[in-house]
Design a protein around this motif. Structure first.
Motif, PDB file in Angstrom:
ATOM      1  N   THR A  25       0.839  -1.214   0.000  1.00  0.00           N
ATOM      2  CA  THR A  25       0.000   0.000   0.000  1.00  0.00           C
ATOM      3  C   THR A  25       0.868   1.256   0.000  1.00  0.00           C
ATOM      4  OG1 THR A  25      -0.414  -0.360   2.373  1.00  0.00           O
ATOM      5  CG2 THR A  25      -2.200  -0.852   0.875  1.00  0.00           C
ATOM      6  N   ASP A  26       1.795   1.291  -0.929  1.00  0.00           N
ATOM      7  CA  ASP A  26       2.740   2.388  -1.081  1.00  0.00           C
ATOM      8  C   ASP A  26       2.210   3.341  -2.155  1.00  0.00           C
ATOM      9  OD1 ASP A  26       4.872   4.069  -1.648  1.00  0.00           O
ATOM     10  OD2 ASP A  26       6.365   2.469  -1.590  1.00  0.00           O
ATOM     11  N   ALA A  27       1.413   4.321  -1.749  1.00  0.00           N
ATOM     12  CA  ALA A  27       0.734   5.228  -2.686  1.00  0.00           C
ATOM     13  C   ALA A  27       1.720   5.978  -3.580  1.00  0.00           C
ATOM     14  CB  ALA A  27      -0.150   6.210  -1.925  1.00  0.00           C
ATOM     15  N   ASP A  28       2.830   6.434  -3.012  1.00  0.00           N
ATOM     16  CA  ASP A  28       3.807   7.182  -3.813  1.00  0.00           C
ATOM     17  C   ASP A  28       4.397   6.314  -4.915  1.00  0.00           C
ATOM     18  OD1 ASP A  28       3.531   9.574  -2.413  1.00  0.00           O
ATOM     19  OD2 ASP A  28       5.042   8.981  -0.927  1.00  0.00           O
ATOM     20  N   SER A  29       4.839   5.118  -4.563  1.00  0.00           N
ATOM     21  CA  SER A  29       5.448   4.226  -5.553  1.00  0.00           C
ATOM     22  C   SER A  29       4.433   3.742  -6.575  1.00  0.00           C
ATOM     23  CB  SER A  29       6.114   3.038  -4.863  1.00  0.00           C
ATOM     24  OG  SER A  29       7.193   3.484  -4.071  1.00  0.00           O
ATOM     25  N   ILE A  30       3.212   3.477  -6.133  1.00  0.00           N
ATOM     26  CA  ILE A  30       2.171   3.057  -7.070  1.00  0.00           C
ATOM     27  C   ILE A  30       1.922   4.180  -8.078  1.00  0.00           C
ATOM     28  CG2 ILE A  30      -0.277   2.455  -7.347  1.00  0.00           C
ATOM     29  CD1 ILE A  30      -0.046   1.135  -4.512  1.00  0.00           C
ATOM     30  N   ALA A  31       1.834   5.416  -7.612  1.00  0.00           N
ATOM     31  CA  ALA A  31       1.613   6.546  -8.519  1.00  0.00           C
ATOM     32  C   ALA A  31       2.744   6.656  -9.542  1.00  0.00           C
ATOM     33  CB  ALA A  31       1.479   7.844  -7.725  1.00  0.00           C
ATOM     34  N   TRP A  32       3.984   6.374  -9.126  1.00  0.00           N
ATOM     35  CA  TRP A  32       5.122   6.483 -10.045  1.00  0.00           C
ATOM     36  C   TRP A  32       5.192   5.365 -11.065  1.00  0.00           C
ATOM     37  CZ3 TRP A  32       7.670  10.433 -11.577  1.00  0.00           C
ATOM     38  CH2 TRP A  32       7.742  11.542 -10.765  1.00  0.00           C
ATOM     39  N   ILE A  33       4.457   4.279 -10.864  1.00  0.00           N
ATOM     40  CA  ILE A  33       4.452   3.220 -11.877  1.00  0.00           C
ATOM     41  C   ILE A  33       3.520   3.589 -13.036  1.00  0.00           C
ATOM     42  CG2 ILE A  33       2.646   1.656 -11.073  1.00  0.00           C
ATOM     43  CD1 ILE A  33       4.692  -0.632 -11.499  1.00  0.00           C
ATOM     44  N   TYR A  34       2.759   4.668 -12.859  1.00  0.00           N
ATOM     45  CA  TYR A  34       1.901   5.196 -13.924  1.00  0.00           C
ATOM     46  C   TYR A  34       2.662   6.247 -14.730  1.00  0.00           C
ATOM     47  CZ  TYR A  34      -2.314   2.961 -12.155  1.00  0.00           C
ATOM     48  OH  TYR A  34      -3.245   2.034 -11.791  1.00  0.00           O
ATOM     49  N   THR A  35       2.258   6.445 -15.984  1.00  0.00           N
ATOM     50  CA  THR A  35       2.802   7.551 -16.766  1.00  0.00           C
ATOM     51  C   THR A  35       2.314   8.855 -16.140  1.00  0.00           C
ATOM     52  OG1 THR A  35       0.907   7.548 -18.284  1.00  0.00           O
ATOM     53  CG2 THR A  35       2.825   6.206 -18.924  1.00  0.00           C
ATOM     54  N   ALA A  36       2.945   9.963 -16.494  1.00  0.00           N
ATOM     55  CA  ALA A  36       2.562  11.266 -15.930  1.00  0.00           C
ATOM     56  C   ALA A  36       1.081  11.564 -16.158  1.00  0.00           C
ATOM     57  CB  ALA A  36       3.422  12.367 -16.520  1.00  0.00           C
ATOM     58  N   ASP A  37       0.547  11.101 -17.300  1.00  0.00           N
ATOM     59  CA  ASP A  37      -0.870  11.328 -17.614  1.00  0.00           C
ATOM     60  C   ASP A  37      -1.707  10.065 -17.422  1.00  0.00           C
ATOM     61  OD1 ASP A  37       0.136   9.856 -19.728  1.00  0.00           O
ATOM     62  OD2 ASP A  37      -0.892  11.017 -21.277  1.00  0.00           O
ATOM     63  N   GLY A  38      -1.194   9.123 -16.653  1.00  0.00           N
ATOM     64  CA  GLY A  38      -1.859   7.837 -16.470  1.00  0.00           C
ATOM     65  C   GLY A  38      -3.212   7.944 -15.789  1.00  0.00           C
ATOM     66  N   SER A  39      -4.042   6.920 -16.009  1.00  0.00           N
ATOM     67  CA  SER A  39      -5.386   6.885 -15.431  1.00  0.00           C
ATOM     68  C   SER A  39      -5.615   5.603 -14.662  1.00  0.00           C
ATOM     69  CB  SER A  39      -6.441   6.977 -16.534  1.00  0.00           C
ATOM     70  OG  SER A  39      -6.390   8.230 -17.162  1.00  0.00           O
ATOM     71  N   LEU A  40      -6.183   5.756 -13.493  1.00  0.00           N
ATOM     72  CA  LEU A  40      -6.638   4.632 -12.676  1.00  0.00           C
ATOM     73  C   LEU A  40      -8.156   4.610 -12.836  1.00  0.00           C
ATOM     74  CD1 LEU A  40      -6.182   2.380 -10.626  1.00  0.00           C
ATOM     75  CD2 LEU A  40      -6.150   4.108  -8.831  1.00  0.00           C
ATOM     76  N   GLY A  41      -8.609   3.840 -13.820  1.00  0.00           N
ATOM     77  CA  GLY A  41     -10.030   3.803 -14.147  1.00  0.00           C
ATOM     78  C   GLY A  41     -10.524   5.196 -14.481  1.00  0.00           C
ATOM     79  N   ASN A  42     -11.756   5.482 -14.082  1.00  0.00           N
ATOM     80  CA  ASN A  42     -12.320   6.824 -14.261  1.00  0.00           C
ATOM     81  C   ASN A  42     -12.199   7.636 -12.981  1.00  0.00           C
ATOM     82  OD1 ASN A  42     -13.131   6.377 -16.929  1.00  0.00           O
ATOM     83  ND2 ASN A  42     -14.980   5.344 -16.248  1.00  0.00           N
ATOM     84  N   ILE A  43     -11.446   7.105 -12.009  1.00  0.00           N
ATOM     85  CA  ILE A  43     -11.372   7.694 -10.681  1.00  0.00           C
ATOM     86  C   ILE A  43     -10.282   8.760 -10.568  1.00  0.00           C
ATOM     87  CG2 ILE A  43     -10.907   7.168  -8.254  1.00  0.00           C
ATOM     88  CD1 ILE A  43     -12.022   4.338  -8.898  1.00  0.00           C
ATOM     89  N   ALA A  44      -9.104   8.451 -11.100  1.00  0.00           N
ATOM     90  CA  ALA A  44      -7.963   9.352 -10.911  1.00  0.00           C
ATOM     91  C   ALA A  44      -7.151   9.423 -12.199  1.00  0.00           C
ATOM     92  CB  ALA A  44      -7.094   8.856  -9.762  1.00  0.00           C
ATOM     93  N   HIS A  45      -6.747  10.644 -12.548  1.00  0.00           N
ATOM     94  CA  HIS A  45      -5.973  10.874 -13.768  1.00  0.00           C
ATOM     95  C   HIS A  45      -4.738  11.698 -13.415  1.00  0.00           C
ATOM     96  CE1 HIS A  45      -9.494   9.404 -15.846  1.00  0.00           C
ATOM     97  NE2 HIS A  45     -10.213  10.252 -15.149  1.00  0.00           N
ATOM     98  N   GLY A  46      -3.579  11.168 -13.773  1.00  0.00           N
ATOM     99  CA  GLY A  46      -2.316  11.822 -13.442  1.00  0.00           C
ATOM    100  C   GLY A  46      -1.776  11.301 -12.117  1.00  0.00           C
ATOM    101  N   ARG A  47      -0.462  11.343 -11.984  1.00  0.00           N
ATOM    102  CA  ARG A  47       0.188  10.767 -10.795  1.00  0.00           C
ATOM    103  C   ARG A  47      -0.271  11.400  -9.489  1.00  0.00           C
ATOM    104  NH1 ARG A  47       5.928  10.755 -13.677  1.00  0.00           N
ATOM    105  NH2 ARG A  47       5.800   8.718 -14.689  1.00  0.00           N
ATOM    106  N   ASP A  48      -0.382  12.723  -9.456  1.00  0.00           N
ATOM    107  CA  ASP A  48      -0.792  13.378  -8.208  1.00  0.00           C
ATOM    108  C   ASP A  48      -2.196  12.961  -7.797  1.00  0.00           C
ATOM    109  OD1 ASP A  48       1.629  14.655  -7.962  1.00  0.00           O
ATOM    110  OD2 ASP A  48       0.938  16.505  -8.928  1.00  0.00           O
ATOM    111  N   SER A  49      -3.089  12.885  -8.761  1.00  0.00           N
ATOM    112  CA  SER A  49      -4.466  12.475  -8.482  1.00  0.00           C
ATOM    113  C   SER A  49      -4.521  11.015  -8.021  1.00  0.00           C
ATOM    114  CB  SER A  49      -5.321  12.669  -9.740  1.00  0.00           C
ATOM    115  OG  SER A  49      -6.640  12.244  -9.515  1.00  0.00           O
ATOM    116  N   ILE A  50      -3.738  10.160  -8.657  1.00  0.00           N
ATOM    117  CA  ILE A  50      -3.680   8.744  -8.269  1.00  0.00           C
ATOM    118  C   ILE A  50      -3.147   8.628  -6.841  1.00  0.00           C
ATOM    119  CG2 ILE A  50      -2.515   6.541  -8.723  1.00  0.00           C
ATOM    120  CD1 ILE A  50      -2.691   7.321 -11.758  1.00  0.00           C
ATOM    121  N   ARG A  51      -2.074   9.354  -6.536  1.00  0.00           N
ATOM    122  CA  ARG A  51      -1.482   9.326  -5.199  1.00  0.00           C
ATOM    123  C   ARG A  51      -2.507   9.775  -4.148  1.00  0.00           C
ATOM    124  NH1 ARG A  51       2.160  12.512  -6.215  1.00  0.00           N
ATOM    125  NH2 ARG A  51       3.753  11.027  -6.820  1.00  0.00           N
TER     126      ARG A  51
END
Length: 142
Positions: free
Chosen positions: A42-68
């Motif tokens: 449950t490492d939110a920072d590292s999980i966010a960094w495995i996404y591209t800068a404009d990555g999307s986690l479903g329709n919930i979060a877009h971009g690393r900061d939003s995912i984090r």
């Protein structure tokens, strides 16, 4: 052209068209395994960094900061187990599409156990310096 020369030419062309080892299904599987290990921690920072800068986690979060920020809302959740099983990987140039199934077991608020499973779709992008990064991940809980 002699038969052995034409055979060598075919081998040379086949080798030239082969995808690099980094663009293999095994490399995408390794990236997904790494993602699973980060989910387990449950490492939110590292999980966010495995996404591209404009990555999307479903329709919930877009971009690393939003995912984090989204993942940080799960401070009351401790992931006990997580696994994913790939059903299919298709790689074209620097993009990989992966589908599969996942299971997770988590402890919520230190007392309730949740068992979740479903299917997922992931689009991975290759970067020379970054390796495989998730551009889009969608899950479909059962």
């Amino acid at each position: 052209m002699k038969p052995c020369l034409s055979f060598l030419l075919v081998l040379a062309l086949a080798s030239a068209c082969r995808q690099p080892a980094t663009h293999s299904p095994a490399a995408v599987e390794a990236a997904m395994s790494h993602y699973d290990s980060l989910i387990r921690k449950t490492d939110a920072d590292s999980i966010a960094w495995i996404y591209t800068a404009d990555g999307s986690l479903g329709n919930i979060a877009h971009g690393r900061d939003s995912i984090r920020r989204f993942l940080q809302t799960f401070k009351n959740v401790r992931v006990l187990e997580v696994s994913s099983t790939t059903k299919n990987i298709t790689i074209t140039a620097d993009t990989a599409f992966q589908t599969g199934a996942y299971t997770q077991t988590a402890l919520v608020n230190g007392k309730d156990t949740a068992h979740v499973r479903g299917s997922y779709e992931a689009e991975w992008l290759w970067g020379e310096k970054e390796g495989w990064k998730i551009r889009r991940m969608t899950t479909h809980p059962e």
